[in-house]
Write a protein that holds these residues in place. Structure first.
Motif, PDB file in Angstrom:
ATOM      1  N   LEU A 179       0.999  -1.135   0.023  1.00 59.89           N
ATOM      2  CA  LEU A 179      -0.019   0.005   0.042  1.00 59.89           C
ATOM      3  C   LEU A 179       0.828   1.246  -0.097  1.00 59.89           C
ATOM      4  CD1 LEU A 179      -3.110  -1.064   2.683  1.00 59.89           C
ATOM      5  CD2 LEU A 179      -3.101  -0.510   0.037  1.00 59.89           C
ATOM      6  N   ASN A 180       1.764   1.156   0.842  1.00 60.89           N
ATOM      7  CA  ASN A 180       2.760   2.297   0.661  1.00 60.89           C
ATOM      8  C   ASN A 180       3.623   2.780  -0.563  1.00 60.89           C
ATOM      9  OD1 ASN A 180       4.236   4.314   2.100  1.00 60.89           O
ATOM     10  ND2 ASN A 180       5.934   3.221   2.011  1.00 60.89           N
ATOM     11  N   ASP A 181       3.719   1.550  -1.408  1.00 59.89           N
ATOM     12  CA  ASP A 181       4.289   1.717  -2.847  1.00 59.89           C
ATOM     13  C   ASP A 181       3.003   2.184  -3.841  1.00 59.89           C
ATOM     14  OD1 ASP A 181       6.224   1.453  -4.917  1.00 59.89           O
ATOM     15  OD2 ASP A 181       5.152  -0.686  -5.322  1.00 59.89           O
ATOM     16  N   LEU A 182       2.022   1.655  -3.858  1.00 57.11           N
ATOM     17  CA  LEU A 182       0.694   1.900  -4.685  1.00 57.11           C
ATOM     18  C   LEU A 182       0.193   3.013  -4.333  1.00 57.11           C
ATOM     19  CD1 LEU A 182      -0.578  -1.834  -5.483  1.00 57.11           C
ATOM     20  CD2 LEU A 182       1.019  -0.454  -6.581  1.00 57.11           C
ATOM     21  N   THR A 183       0.089   3.500  -3.107  1.00 53.78           N
ATOM     22  CA  THR A 183      -0.541   4.861  -2.855  1.00 53.78           C
ATOM     23  C   THR A 183       0.457   6.085  -2.952  1.00 53.78           C
ATOM     24  OG1 THR A 183      -0.265   4.634  -0.374  1.00 53.78           O
ATOM     25  CG2 THR A 183      -2.308   3.946  -1.367  1.00 53.78           C
ATOM     26  N   GLY A 184       1.580   5.613  -2.982  1.00 59.86           N
ATOM     27  CA  GLY A 184       2.604   6.808  -2.595  1.00 59.86           C
ATOM     28  C   GLY A 184       2.564   7.440  -1.454  1.00 59.86           C
ATOM     29  N   ALA A 185       2.298   6.631  -0.478  1.00 61.53           N
ATOM     30  CA  ALA A 185       1.911   7.536   1.075  1.00 61.53           C
ATOM     31  C   ALA A 185       3.362   7.803   1.371  1.00 61.53           C
ATOM     32  CB  ALA A 185       1.386   6.443   1.839  1.00 61.53           C
ATOM     33  N   GLY A 186       4.609   7.232   0.995  1.00 60.33           N
ATOM     34  CA  GLY A 186       5.881   7.756   1.443  1.00 60.33           C
ATOM     35  C   GLY A 186       6.161   7.486   2.864  1.00 60.33           C
ATOM     36  N   LEU A 187       5.668   6.511   3.501  1.00 62.34           N
ATOM     37  CA  LEU A 187       6.116   6.216   5.008  1.00 62.34           C
ATOM     38  C   LEU A 187       7.444   5.453   4.756  1.00 62.34           C
ATOM     39  CD1 LEU A 187       2.544   5.163   6.327  1.00 62.34           C
ATOM     40  CD2 LEU A 187       3.548   7.400   6.295  1.00 62.34           C
ATOM     41  N   THR A 188       8.180   5.709   5.887  1.00 65.47           N
ATOM     42  CA  THR A 188       9.361   5.011   6.121  1.00 65.47           C
ATOM     43  C   THR A 188       8.923   3.539   6.608  1.00 65.47           C
ATOM     44  OG1 THR A 188       9.637   5.569   8.420  1.00 65.47           O
ATOM     45  CG2 THR A 188      10.427   6.999   6.837  1.00 65.47           C
ATOM     46  N   LYS A 189       9.857   2.823   6.515  1.00 67.56           N
ATOM     47  CA  LYS A 189       9.853   1.308   6.957  1.00 67.56           C
ATOM     48  C   LYS A 189       9.646   1.303   8.526  1.00 67.56           C
ATOM     49  CE  LYS A 189      12.363  -1.538   3.802  1.00 67.56           C
ATOM     50  NZ  LYS A 189      13.175  -2.915   3.645  1.00 67.56           N
ATOM     51  N   VAL A 190      10.116   2.191   9.251  1.00 71.48           N
ATOM     52  CA  VAL A 190       9.792   2.222  10.776  1.00 71.48           C
ATOM     53  C   VAL A 190       8.243   2.527  10.756  1.00 71.48           C
ATOM     54  CG1 VAL A 190      10.443   3.136  13.035  1.00 71.48           C
ATOM     55  CG2 VAL A 190      12.162   2.385  11.294  1.00 71.48           C
ATOM     56  N   GLU A 191       8.120   3.489  10.117  1.00 72.13           N
ATOM     57  CA  GLU A 191       6.439   4.039  10.300  1.00 72.13           C
ATOM     58  C   GLU A 191       5.539   3.086   9.669  1.00 72.13           C
ATOM     59  OE1 GLU A 191       6.918   8.766   9.712  1.00 72.13           O
ATOM     60  OE2 GLU A 191       6.950   7.432   7.825  1.00 72.13           O
ATOM     61  N   LEU A 192       5.919   2.065   8.899  1.00 66.74           N
ATOM     62  CA  LEU A 192       5.318   0.923   8.457  1.00 66.74           C
ATOM     63  C   LEU A 192       4.754  -0.200   9.614  1.00 66.74           C
ATOM     64  CD1 LEU A 192       6.216   0.487   4.607  1.00 66.74           C
ATOM     65  CD2 LEU A 192       4.196   1.768   5.558  1.00 66.74           C
ATOM     66  N   ALA A 193       6.101  -0.383  10.174  1.00 66.98           N
ATOM     67  CA  ALA A 193       6.105  -1.174  11.181  1.00 66.98           C
ATOM     68  C   ALA A 193       5.126  -0.636  12.519  1.00 66.98           C
ATOM     69  CB  ALA A 193       7.383  -1.610  12.006  1.00 66.98           C
ATOM     70  N   GLN A 194       5.150   0.763  12.706  1.00 66.08           N
ATOM     71  CA  GLN A 194       4.213   1.223  13.906  1.00 66.08           C
ATOM     72  C   GLN A 194       2.873   1.248  13.437  1.00 66.08           C
ATOM     73  OE1 GLN A 194       6.644   5.054  13.669  1.00 66.08           O
ATOM     74  NE2 GLN A 194       6.969   4.763  16.141  1.00 66.08           N
ATOM     75  N   LEU A 195       2.696   1.438  12.187  1.00 64.22           N
ATOM     76  CA  LEU A 195       1.318   1.275  11.731  1.00 64.22           C
ATOM     77  C   LEU A 195       0.850   0.030  11.692  1.00 64.22           C
ATOM     78  CD1 LEU A 195       0.130   3.081   7.997  1.00 64.22           C
ATOM     79  CD2 LEU A 195      -0.318   0.686   8.550  1.00 64.22           C
ATOM     80  N   SER A 196       1.522  -0.897  11.118  1.00 63.93           N
ATOM     81  CA  SER A 196       1.100  -2.389  11.360  1.00 63.93           C
ATOM     82  C   SER A 196       0.915  -3.042  12.831  1.00 63.93           C
ATOM     83  CB  SER A 196       2.213  -3.422  10.603  1.00 63.93           C
ATOM     84  OG  SER A 196       2.270  -3.090   9.492  1.00 63.93           O
ATOM     85  N   GLN A 197       1.843  -2.578  13.854  1.00 67.78           N
ATOM     86  CA  GLN A 197       1.647  -2.702  15.170  1.00 67.78           C
ATOM     87  C   GLN A 197       0.176  -2.328  15.605  1.00 67.78           C
ATOM     88  OE1 GLN A 197       3.758  -0.611  17.888  1.00 67.78           O
ATOM     89  NE2 GLN A 197       3.201  -2.084  19.474  1.00 67.78           N
ATOM     90  N   LYS A 198       0.139  -1.075  15.036  1.00 62.38           N
ATOM     91  CA  LYS A 198      -1.335  -0.548  15.672  1.00 62.38           C
ATOM     92  C   LYS A 198      -2.520  -1.177  15.018  1.00 62.38           C
ATOM     93  CE  LYS A 198      -3.691   4.014  15.663  1.00 62.38           C
ATOM     94  NZ  LYS A 198      -3.529   5.028  14.489  1.00 62.38           N
ATOM     95  N   ALA A 199      -2.302  -1.560  13.839  1.00 59.07           N
ATOM     96  CA  ALA A 199      -3.343  -2.414  13.049  1.00 59.07           C
ATOM     97  C   ALA A 199      -3.645  -3.778  13.825  1.00 59.07           C
ATOM     98  CB  ALA A 199      -3.286  -2.815  11.896  1.00 59.07           C
ATOM     99  N   GLU A 200      -2.475  -4.464  14.546  1.00 60.65           N
ATOM    100  CA  GLU A 200      -2.553  -5.625  15.115  1.00 60.65           C
ATOM    101  C   GLU A 200      -3.250  -5.537  16.613  1.00 60.65           C
ATOM    102  OE1 GLU A 200       0.186  -8.804  14.628  1.00 60.65           O
ATOM    103  OE2 GLU A 200      -0.294  -9.692  16.198  1.00 60.65           O
TER     104      GLU A 200
END
Ligand code: GLA
Length: 384
Positions: free
Chosen positions: A137-158
């Motif tokens: 999603l970061n790639d296809l939406t061009g959200a531009g989040l860092t990998k650390v931000e993606l990890a934080q986002l995924s943790q929040k989702a869980e």
């Protein structure tokens, strides 16, 4: 299954060619369990096996989910955010909800997931599904989040969508892993350092107890609450927000503030485990694998006696491993309650270790263990 076989499966299921492909690994934690949500250190690495995600655009605003690992398949739109499905698609959907909440368009994809991580084995198959989805999603939406931000986002989702109050370790390791390195991560600050895994003459062998982790999530959340209770008592006299801010000596000096013996042991584990991680990192950097192995054994004992997250299968497998000639150390890895051990085994002994420990484990538990020689790989990435 190789990528081409996966692409063929995609064509069969969706009648079209995939346009995008991503990969996110599983992880193994070498030492430092149940420290992440206590603001402590962890020492995981990404594995070479993980989850593949193939995707293509659809014409409508639905996402179709298929997996080669799970039978459940679903096609859904935003209504799934309020219905919270119980099946595996809760993991990707939780991540999609986080992206949607940030204002990114998340619908309109055919999605095929395939993982070669054993499920429910404590090697982070869930974090891997989350992070492969977040990377896409970061790639296809061009959200531009860092990998650390993606990890934080995924943790929040869980935490919020799946309801498992996990810490940051798994998503961080899955996202930030580096080939042949372990990550020394301070979970309070997210400062990290890559430490090359120089294991001259030794291999890391992962052994799956093949015990299903039945009550894992509820017991996990229970341990987390027990640690919060410990802080409540200690913070009446110490200005701390996380247990791992204390050294073992500081803790022993104030342990009597906690009236409940069980809660006291939970806190003792978190605090002593954090100190073991510090010592283990120093030992590895100095090439002192004997000390590293001893700390692994001590860690298992603490997780067994003070934290009580092992059980007969993990204790048998770790015990048999620790006694085997040429093994420097062995411990459970991940949340516990079943799942895997990780052991440091002399190269020349690896075959005999797998054969003999497997035999003894089966004789004692009636279960067959599965062994993997750990290959340390890269964090999540785009294939095309
Ligand atoms: C699970 C959680 C992690 C961590 C480990 C135990 O894997 O997802 O956040 O707490 O258990 O170290």
């Amino acid at each position: 299954m190789d990528l081409q076989a996966l692409e063929n499966q995609f064509k069969t299921l969706f009648g079209k060619t995939p346009e995008y492909a991503y990969f996110a690994p599983g992880r193994v934690n070498l030492i430092g369990d149940h420290t992440d949500y206590n603001g402590g250190l962890v020492f995981p690495c990404a594995l070479s096996f993980g989850t593949y995600l193939l995707a293509a655009q659809r014409d409508d605003r639905h996402n179709a989910f298929r997996s080669l690992n799970f039978e459940y398949a679903g096609t859904t739109d935003a209504t799934a955010f309020s219905n919270k499905p119980k099946e595996w698609i809760a993991y990707p959907l939780g991540v999609m909800k986080e992206f949607a909440d940030l204002g990114h368009p998340v619908w309109g994809y055919d999605l095929l997931y395939y993982g070669n991580i054993p499920n429910g084995a404590g090697l982070s198959s869930s974090a891997s599904i989350e992070m492969v989805t977040a990377t896409m999603l970061n790639d296809l939406t061009g959200a531009g989040l860092t990998k650390v931000e993606l990890a934080q986002l995924s943790q929040k989702a869980e935490n919020q969508f799946v309801g498992m109050n996990c810490g940051i370790m798994d998503q961080f390791a899955v996202g930030m892993g580096k080939k042949d390195c372990a990550i020394a991560l301070d979970c309070a600050t997210l400062h990290y350092e890559y430490v090359p895994l120089v294991l001259d003459g030794y291999k890391l062998i992962i052994a799956n107890t093949n015990k299903r982790r039945g009550l894992a999530d509820s017991k996990y959340n229970e341990r987390r609450s027990e640690c919060e209770e410990a802080i409540k008592y200690i913070s009446t006299q110490h200005n701390i927000t996380h247990l791992c801010q204390l050294t073992e000596e500081e803790f022993e000096a104030c342990a009597s503030l906690i009236p409940d013996e069980t809660i006291r042991r939970r806190a003792r584990h978190a605090i002593s485990e954090n100190q073991r991680v510090i010592r283990a990192i120093t030992a590895l950097k100095a090439g002192d694998l004997t000390t590293f192995g001893q700390l692994m054994n001590d860690s298992h004992r603490s997780l067994k006696e003070d934290y009580e997250v092992t059980g007969i299968e993990l204790d048998t497998l770790a015990g048999e491993s620790q006694q085997f000639p040429g093994v420097l150390g062995s411990r459970m890895t991940g949340a516990g309650f079943g799942g895997c051990t990780v052991s440091l085994v002399q190269n020349g002994q690896a075959e005999a270790y797998i054969r003999e420990v497997g035999k003894n484990y089966q004789a004692k538990t009636g279960l067959e263990a599965t062994f993997y020689i750990a290959q340390i790989g890269e964090g999540a990435y785009k294939l095309y």
